[in-house]
Design a protein around this motif. Structure first.
Motif, PDB file in Angstrom:
ATOM      1  N   HIS A 237       0.829  -1.213   0.000  1.00  0.00           N
ATOM      2  CA  HIS A 237       0.000   0.000   0.000  1.00  0.00           C
ATOM      3  C   HIS A 237       0.858   1.255   0.000  1.00  0.00           C
ATOM      4  CE1 HIS A 237      -4.209  -1.309   0.466  1.00  0.00           C
ATOM      5  NE2 HIS A 237      -3.706  -2.359   1.093  1.00  0.00           N
ATOM      6  N   LEU A 241       0.736   4.215  -2.826  1.00  0.00           N
ATOM      7  CA  LEU A 241       0.307   5.571  -2.491  1.00  0.00           C
ATOM      8  C   LEU A 241       1.400   6.602  -2.773  1.00  0.00           C
ATOM      9  CD1 LEU A 241      -1.619   4.817   0.809  1.00  0.00           C
ATOM     10  CD2 LEU A 241      -2.597   5.743  -1.302  1.00  0.00           C
ATOM     11  N   ASN A 245       0.785   9.907  -5.196  1.00  0.00           N
ATOM     12  CA  ASN A 245       0.696  11.216  -4.553  1.00  0.00           C
ATOM     13  C   ASN A 245       2.048  11.916  -4.548  1.00  0.00           C
ATOM     14  OD1 ASN A 245      -2.142  11.401  -3.105  1.00  0.00           O
ATOM     15  ND2 ASN A 245      -1.413   9.303  -2.816  1.00  0.00           N
ATOM     16  N   ALA A 251      -0.108  11.464   1.296  1.00  0.00           N
ATOM     17  CA  ALA A 251       0.093  10.027   1.069  1.00  0.00           C
ATOM     18  C   ALA A 251       0.146   9.265   2.389  1.00  0.00           C
ATOM     19  CB  ALA A 251       1.370   9.792   0.274  1.00  0.00           C
ATOM     20  N   GLU A 254      -3.289   9.187   4.084  1.00  0.00           N
ATOM     21  CA  GLU A 254      -4.158   8.221   3.407  1.00  0.00           C
ATOM     22  C   GLU A 254      -3.732   6.795   3.724  1.00  0.00           C
ATOM     23  OE1 GLU A 254      -5.874   7.221  -1.078  1.00  0.00           O
ATOM     24  OE2 GLU A 254      -4.781   9.095  -0.705  1.00  0.00           O
ATOM     25  N   PHE A 255      -2.431   6.587   3.850  1.00  0.00           N
ATOM     26  CA  PHE A 255      -1.925   5.254   4.214  1.00  0.00           C
ATOM     27  C   PHE A 255      -2.511   4.803   5.540  1.00  0.00           C
ATOM     28  CE2 PHE A 255       1.403   2.818   6.537  1.00  0.00           C
ATOM     29  CZ  PHE A 255       1.410   1.682   5.746  1.00  0.00           C
ATOM     30  N   GLN A 258      -6.290   4.046   5.233  1.00  0.00           N
ATOM     31  CA  GLN A 258      -6.576   2.799   4.516  1.00  0.00           C
ATOM     32  C   GLN A 258      -6.223   1.567   5.343  1.00  0.00           C
ATOM     33  OE1 GLN A 258      -4.895   2.496   0.614  1.00  0.00           O
ATOM     34  NE2 GLN A 258      -5.921   4.326  -0.170  1.00  0.00           N
TER      35      GLN A 258
END
Length: 305
Positions: A237, A241, A245, A251, A254-255, A258
């Motif tokens: 992941h 990402l 990004n 990034a 968002e990591f 997620q």
């Protein structure tokens, strides 16, 4: 898959060898679209190291790192990623002012490698359970397997390998033949006793350009069966990402968004399972409730499709 096994079944037995439940892994594989592969950690690390060397990257061993070193690295590089384990993660210490203390769950996991005798060779992951005790066998290839014997115990100083070997023989001497077989044929040099800890879910995994992943960020119990798997998913992941990004902070945020839901679920599942077997008030050892292949495949593939 060349160095690993591809089990077709998971089975649960009681300590007398009576089958309680079984689960068809091939059905899950079909739904996921990928095989389930069992592999020794040393073989996996060798594969990863080989891939890194092909990229022309350097690997350094026996290098002590301090929180001050992490700070210096963050000034030198765009991103510092710490995958330095559950117990004494230096990166976690650098990110959290108050120490994050791993939580002991009251049992030891004694692990090793052995061979299955030809007469009882099978391609199933077998889990034998007694009250406050458990023995699991995971097949690899060419008759090899890795295994773990676990039981309730107070956290103590580390014991020598011979202690764990003797204790395994004493505790599991009357357990079914598959257990006796792997104990008799085990590689004694591979035996290791681990007092099992995890950590509570954490509210963040990064600050600025310093990030922790794997057990440092979301250590789960071995009863979840997801420790190394979730660490590998982290790497996948994160790479994706970072490619998508240009903004590092976005990034990394968002990591976390997620990943923390799935990793927290793995932590919870590990604790629930451990409580059933190892807590002081362990639940009666009844056949496990069946999870459907569709439910398990959805969890395994969450975020990967």
């Amino acid at each position: 898959m060349q160095v690993g096994g591809t089990p077709c079944m998971m089975r649960q037995f009681n300590q007398h060898g009576f089958l309680q439940t079984e689960f068809n892994i091939l059905t899950v594989n079909s739904l996921c679209g990928f095989p389930s592969v069992t592999v020794l950690r040393r073989e996996l690390m060798s594969l990863l190291a080989g891939a890194l060397e092909k990229l022309g990257r350097e690997i350094s061993f026996n290098c002590e790192i301090t929180a001050t070193d992490v700070k210096k690295l963050s000034q030198e590089f765009d991103l510092v990623v710490g995958a330095d384990g559950r117990m004494n993660s230096i990166v976690r210490q650098a990110l959290y002012m108050e120490k994050v203390t791993p939580r002991y769950h009251g049992f030891v996991n004694v692990i090793g490698v052995g061979r299955q005798r030809k007469g009882i060779l099978n391609n199933a992951i077998d889990d034998f359970r007694g009250q406050g005790e458990r023995f699991g066998i995971v097949p690899l290839n060419n008759g090899w397997c890795y295994w773990a014997g676990a039981w309730n115990i107070s956290a103590d100083n580390e014991h020598p390998r011979v202690h764990w070997c003797n204790e395994l023989q004493r505790r599991f001497r009357d357990w079914p033949d598959p257990v006796q077989n792997v104990l008799l044929s085990c590689d004694s040099a591979s035996v290791n006793g681990i007092f099992v800890h995890d950590i509570d879910p954490l509210p963040f995994w990064h600050q600025d350009n310093v990030l922790m992943i794997g057990d440092a960020a979301h250590a789960s119990l071995p009863t979840s069966g997801q420790g190394a798997c979730q660490a590998l998913e982290d790497a996948w992941h994160l790479t994706r990402l970072l490619k998508e990004n240009d903004n590092l902070e976005i990034a990394l945020q968002e990591f976390y968004q997620q990943r923390h839901i799935k990793t927290s679920a793995a932590q919870m599942v590990g604790r629930q399972f451990a409580k059933k077997v190892f807590s002081e008030r362990a639940e009666p050892l009844l056949p496990a409730s069946n999870i459907s292949a569709a439910e398990l495949s959805r969890f395994w593939m969450q975020g990967l499709t």
